[in-house]
Design a protein around this motif. Sequence first.
Motif, PDB file in Angstrom:
ATOM      1  N   THR A 124      -4.301 -23.125 -16.066  1.00 30.86           N
ATOM      2  CA  THR A 124      -3.179 -22.944 -15.140  1.00 30.86           C
ATOM      3  C   THR A 124      -3.119 -24.009 -14.045  1.00 30.86           C
ATOM      4  O   THR A 124      -2.116 -24.115 -13.341  1.00 30.86           O
ATOM      5  CB  THR A 124      -3.255 -21.562 -14.457  1.00 30.86           C
ATOM      6  OG1 THR A 124      -4.533 -21.424 -13.806  1.00 30.86           O
ATOM      7  CG2 THR A 124      -3.081 -20.451 -15.486  1.00 30.86           C
ATOM      8  N   GLU A 125      -4.184 -24.785 -13.884  1.00 34.38           N
ATOM      9  CA  GLU A 125      -4.219 -25.801 -12.837  1.00 34.38           C
ATOM     10  C   GLU A 125      -4.673 -27.136 -13.412  1.00 34.38           C
ATOM     11  O   GLU A 125      -5.449 -27.177 -14.364  1.00 34.38           O
ATOM     12  CB  GLU A 125      -5.195 -25.407 -11.715  1.00 34.38           C
ATOM     13  CG  GLU A 125      -4.847 -24.111 -11.012  1.00 34.38           C
ATOM     14  CD  GLU A 125      -5.866 -23.770  -9.941  1.00 34.38           C
ATOM     15  OE1 GLU A 125      -6.486 -24.697  -9.378  1.00 34.38           O
ATOM     16  OE2 GLU A 125      -6.062 -22.582  -9.675  1.00 34.38           O
ATOM     17  N   ALA A 126      -4.211 -28.220 -12.796  1.00 37.16           N
ATOM     18  CA  ALA A 126      -4.685 -29.543 -13.193  1.00 37.16           C
ATOM     19  C   ALA A 126      -6.041 -29.792 -12.543  1.00 37.16           C
ATOM     20  O   ALA A 126      -6.183 -29.681 -11.331  1.00 37.16           O
ATOM     21  CB  ALA A 126      -3.690 -30.606 -12.752  1.00 37.16           C
ATOM     22  N   ILE A 127      -7.043 -30.094 -13.368  1.00 33.66           N
ATOM     23  CA  ILE A 127      -8.379 -30.387 -12.856  1.00 33.66           C
ATOM     24  C   ILE A 127      -8.553 -31.904 -12.841  1.00 33.66           C
ATOM     25  O   ILE A 127      -8.692 -32.535 -13.898  1.00 33.66           O
ATOM     26  CB  ILE A 127      -9.475 -29.731 -13.718  1.00 33.66           C
ATOM     27  CG1 ILE A 127      -9.214 -28.219 -13.853  1.00 33.66           C
ATOM     28  CG2 ILE A 127     -10.846 -30.001 -13.143  1.00 33.66           C
ATOM     29  CD1 ILE A 127      -9.220 -27.466 -12.540  1.00 33.66           C
ATOM     30  N   GLU A 128      -8.520 -32.472 -11.661  1.00 38.49           N
ATOM     31  CA  GLU A 128      -8.525 -33.924 -11.527  1.00 38.49           C
ATOM     32  C   GLU A 128      -9.773 -34.554 -12.149  1.00 38.49           C
ATOM     33  O   GLU A 128     -10.897 -34.122 -11.883  1.00 38.49           O
ATOM     34  CB  GLU A 128      -8.435 -34.326 -10.048  1.00 38.49           C
ATOM     35  CG  GLU A 128      -7.172 -33.850  -9.343  1.00 38.49           C
ATOM     36  CD  GLU A 128      -5.900 -34.416  -9.951  1.00 38.49           C
ATOM     37  OE1 GLU A 128      -5.967 -35.530 -10.509  1.00 38.49           O
ATOM     38  OE2 GLU A 128      -4.862 -33.744  -9.875  1.00 38.49           O
TER      39      GLU A 128
ATOM     40  N   GLY B  12      -4.563 -29.382 -24.514  1.00 43.72           N
ATOM     41  CA  GLY B  12      -5.617 -28.371 -24.470  1.00 43.72           C
ATOM     42  C   GLY B  12      -5.055 -26.965 -24.391  1.00 43.72           C
ATOM     43  O   GLY B  12      -5.557 -26.043 -25.046  1.00 43.72           O
ATOM     44  N   ARG B  13      -4.009 -26.803 -23.607  1.00 43.55           N
ATOM     45  CA  ARG B  13      -3.396 -25.472 -23.465  1.00 43.55           C
ATOM     46  C   ARG B  13      -2.775 -25.008 -24.775  1.00 43.55           C
ATOM     47  O   ARG B  13      -2.829 -23.825 -25.123  1.00 43.55           O
ATOM     48  CB  ARG B  13      -2.340 -25.499 -22.355  1.00 43.55           C
ATOM     49  CG  ARG B  13      -2.937 -25.764 -20.984  1.00 43.55           C
ATOM     50  CD  ARG B  13      -1.885 -25.748 -19.879  1.00 43.55           C
ATOM     51  NE  ARG B  13      -2.479 -26.237 -18.640  1.00 43.55           N
ATOM     52  CZ  ARG B  13      -2.284 -27.455 -18.131  1.00 43.55           C
ATOM     53  NH1 ARG B  13      -1.467 -28.304 -18.765  1.00 43.55           N
ATOM     54  NH2 ARG B  13      -2.879 -27.827 -17.031  1.00 43.55           N
ATOM     55  N   LEU B  14      -2.167 -25.930 -25.511  1.00 44.56           N
ATOM     56  CA  LEU B  14      -1.569 -25.568 -26.796  1.00 44.56           C
ATOM     57  C   LEU B  14      -2.638 -25.139 -27.791  1.00 44.56           C
ATOM     58  O   LEU B  14      -2.440 -24.209 -28.577  1.00 44.56           O
ATOM     59  CB  LEU B  14      -0.764 -26.749 -27.349  1.00 44.56           C
ATOM     60  CG  LEU B  14       0.550 -27.037 -26.615  1.00 44.56           C
ATOM     61  CD1 LEU B  14       1.144 -28.360 -27.076  1.00 44.56           C
ATOM     62  CD2 LEU B  14       1.549 -25.904 -26.827  1.00 44.56           C
ATOM     63  N   GLY B  15      -3.799 -25.804 -27.767  1.00 43.31           N
ATOM     64  CA  GLY B  15      -4.898 -25.395 -28.632  1.00 43.31           C
ATOM     65  C   GLY B  15      -5.380 -24.002 -28.298  1.00 43.31           C
ATOM     66  O   GLY B  15      -5.621 -23.180 -29.183  1.00 43.31           O
TER      67      GLY B  15
ATOM     68  N   ILE C  10     -12.274 -25.467 -34.210  1.00 45.05           N
ATOM     69  CA  ILE C  10     -12.327 -25.687 -32.767  1.00 45.05           C
ATOM     70  C   ILE C  10     -11.289 -26.726 -32.362  1.00 45.05           C
ATOM     71  O   ILE C  10     -11.273 -27.844 -32.874  1.00 45.05           O
ATOM     72  CB  ILE C  10     -13.724 -26.193 -32.323  1.00 45.05           C
ATOM     73  CG1 ILE C  10     -14.845 -25.340 -32.931  1.00 45.05           C
ATOM     74  CG2 ILE C  10     -13.801 -26.237 -30.806  1.00 45.05           C
ATOM     75  CD1 ILE C  10     -14.859 -23.909 -32.494  1.00 45.05           C
ATOM     76  N   TYR C  11     -10.403 -26.350 -31.426  1.00 42.21           N
ATOM     77  CA  TYR C  11      -9.461 -27.301 -30.848  1.00 42.21           C
ATOM     78  C   TYR C  11     -10.055 -27.844 -29.555  1.00 42.21           C
ATOM     79  O   TYR C  11     -10.688 -27.112 -28.792  1.00 42.21           O
ATOM     80  CB  TYR C  11      -8.132 -26.614 -30.504  1.00 42.21           C
ATOM     81  CG  TYR C  11      -7.342 -26.095 -31.669  1.00 42.21           C
ATOM     82  CD1 TYR C  11      -7.051 -26.895 -32.764  1.00 42.21           C
ATOM     83  CD2 TYR C  11      -6.827 -24.797 -31.662  1.00 42.21           C
ATOM     84  CE1 TYR C  11      -6.289 -26.422 -33.819  1.00 42.21           C
ATOM     85  CE2 TYR C  11      -6.068 -24.309 -32.712  1.00 42.21           C
ATOM     86  CZ  TYR C  11      -5.809 -25.118 -33.786  1.00 42.21           C
ATOM     87  OH  TYR C  11      -5.056 -24.640 -34.831  1.00 42.21           O
ATOM     88  N   ILE C  12      -9.835 -29.116 -29.288  1.00 41.97           N
ATOM     89  CA  ILE C  12     -10.307 -29.696 -28.041  1.00 41.97           C
ATOM     90  C   ILE C  12      -9.242 -30.640 -27.506  1.00 41.97           C
ATOM     91  O   ILE C  12      -8.708 -31.475 -28.243  1.00 41.97           O
ATOM     92  CB  ILE C  12     -11.666 -30.418 -28.244  1.00 41.97           C
ATOM     93  CG1 ILE C  12     -12.213 -30.942 -26.928  1.00 41.97           C
ATOM     94  CG2 ILE C  12     -11.588 -31.509 -29.307  1.00 41.97           C
ATOM     95  CD1 ILE C  12     -13.666 -31.374 -26.998  1.00 41.97           C
ATOM     96  N   GLY C  13      -8.875 -30.454 -26.247  1.00 45.50           N
ATOM     97  CA  GLY C  13      -7.830 -31.276 -25.670  1.00 45.50           C
ATOM     98  C   GLY C  13      -7.808 -31.163 -24.156  1.00 45.50           C
ATOM     99  O   GLY C  13      -8.567 -30.393 -23.563  1.00 45.50           O
ATOM    100  N   ALA C  14      -6.927 -31.918 -23.523  1.00 48.40           N
ATOM    101  CA  ALA C  14      -6.771 -31.889 -22.075  1.00 48.40           C
ATOM    102  C   ALA C  14      -5.310 -31.634 -21.728  1.00 48.40           C
ATOM    103  O   ALA C  14      -4.414 -31.966 -22.501  1.00 48.40           O
ATOM    104  CB  ALA C  14      -7.236 -33.215 -21.464  1.00 48.40           C
TER     105      ALA C  14
ATOM    106  N   SER D 239     -11.697 -23.069 -18.159  1.00 50.84           N
ATOM    107  CA  SER D 239     -10.630 -22.064 -18.119  1.00 50.84           C
ATOM    108  C   SER D 239      -9.686 -22.237 -16.930  1.00 50.84           C
ATOM    109  O   SER D 239      -8.500 -21.918 -17.012  1.00 50.84           O
ATOM    110  CB  SER D 239     -11.231 -20.652 -18.106  1.00 50.84           C
ATOM    111  OG  SER D 239     -12.090 -20.492 -16.993  1.00 50.84           O
ATOM    112  N   LYS D 240     -10.188 -22.756 -15.834  1.00 48.88           N
ATOM    113  CA  LYS D 240      -9.323 -22.967 -14.669  1.00 48.88           C
ATOM    114  C   LYS D 240      -8.204 -23.950 -14.973  1.00 48.88           C
ATOM    115  O   LYS D 240      -7.110 -23.878 -14.405  1.00 48.88           O
ATOM    116  CB  LYS D 240     -10.155 -23.456 -13.485  1.00 48.88           C
ATOM    117  CG  LYS D 240      -9.398 -23.503 -12.164  1.00 48.88           C
ATOM    118  CD  LYS D 240     -10.302 -23.939 -11.017  1.00 48.88           C
ATOM    119  CE  LYS D 240      -9.521 -23.969  -9.710  1.00 48.88           C
ATOM    120  NZ  LYS D 240     -10.379 -24.419  -8.578  1.00 48.88           N
ATOM    121  N   ALA D 241      -8.490 -24.871 -15.905  1.00 44.19           N
ATOM    122  CA  ALA D 241      -7.511 -25.909 -16.248  1.00 44.19           C
ATOM    123  C   ALA D 241      -6.333 -25.369 -17.052  1.00 44.19           C
ATOM    124  O   ALA D 241      -5.357 -26.085 -17.272  1.00 44.19           O
ATOM    125  CB  ALA D 241      -8.194 -27.031 -17.026  1.00 44.19           C
TER     126      ALA D 241
END
Length: 294
Positions: free
Chosen positions: A106-110, A73-76, A65-69, A102-104
């Motif tokens: 393509t978009e930055a989730i503040e 996160g997208r690379l994982g 499991i990869y976890i990131g922001a 999943s929305k994050a």
Amino acid sequence: MLNKLTTELRNPHSIDIDIKPIREILEIMNQEDSKVPTAIAKEIPQIERAVNFAIESFKQGGRLIYIGAGTSGRLGILDASECPPTFGVSHDLVQGLIAGGSKAITEAIEGAEDNNTLGGDDLKAISLTEKDTVIGIAASGRTPYVIGGLQYANEIGAKTVSISNNKDSEIGKIANVKIEVVTGPEIITGSTRLKAGTSQKLVLNMITTTAMIGIGKVYQNLMVDVQPTNKKLIERSKHIIMEATNADYVTAADYLKKANYNVKAAIVMILLNCTFDQAVKKLEESKGFIRNTK
């Protein structure tokens, strides 16, 4: 705190990059990118430990499991999504979690990455167990979402790994294994989608590819568990069979059909002159390793 991080320092080679010719900008980027493999080479012993964790998890019926922001996160998620078509594994075996869901992608989730409890909550949602390996990814090495995820993974006894781009990272202090690839200041100050992101992508490639080799998903240097789900991959499958067995094109195509488009089974059928059912049984007995079939 940020001004103490290597990834946040100004790069002396790009101070006036905004007034340089395009060719020179590209040359500076290329020169900086060339430093990434050297930085990764210093961390190979730690990457090896991470690979062994992943192989151990797979053999126990666990997951990676990869976890990131943000970029991490997208690379994982990218690396995880490539494993099923390349190695024929289930979509559950390697997963990527990103702060904000999943929305994050393509978009930055503040604010999502600043939530220390959200990482653990996301791991609970996929029913993390002690058989799993969790790899937390953060260029800064201090992202609360990743810290919380690694802390929860430790609590339940899962194996933990951190990947960051700063020495003495916070996530490195939490994880069982710390991979700290110091790529230095970015040409655009703080833009860790550049060298830091490149290094993360390369390290993730190394971990999953080597782990898949370790569980029999590769024969020689051929992706023998590829899923032939389109015309290109069907043709690739035929050529893989040809390379593995020295069969001609017509024979490879014939055996691919006889094996119900199971590339690995087709190879064993040719090498051992056996039926599809026999090939499947031999692969089960050898735990998926073509070299160990008899």
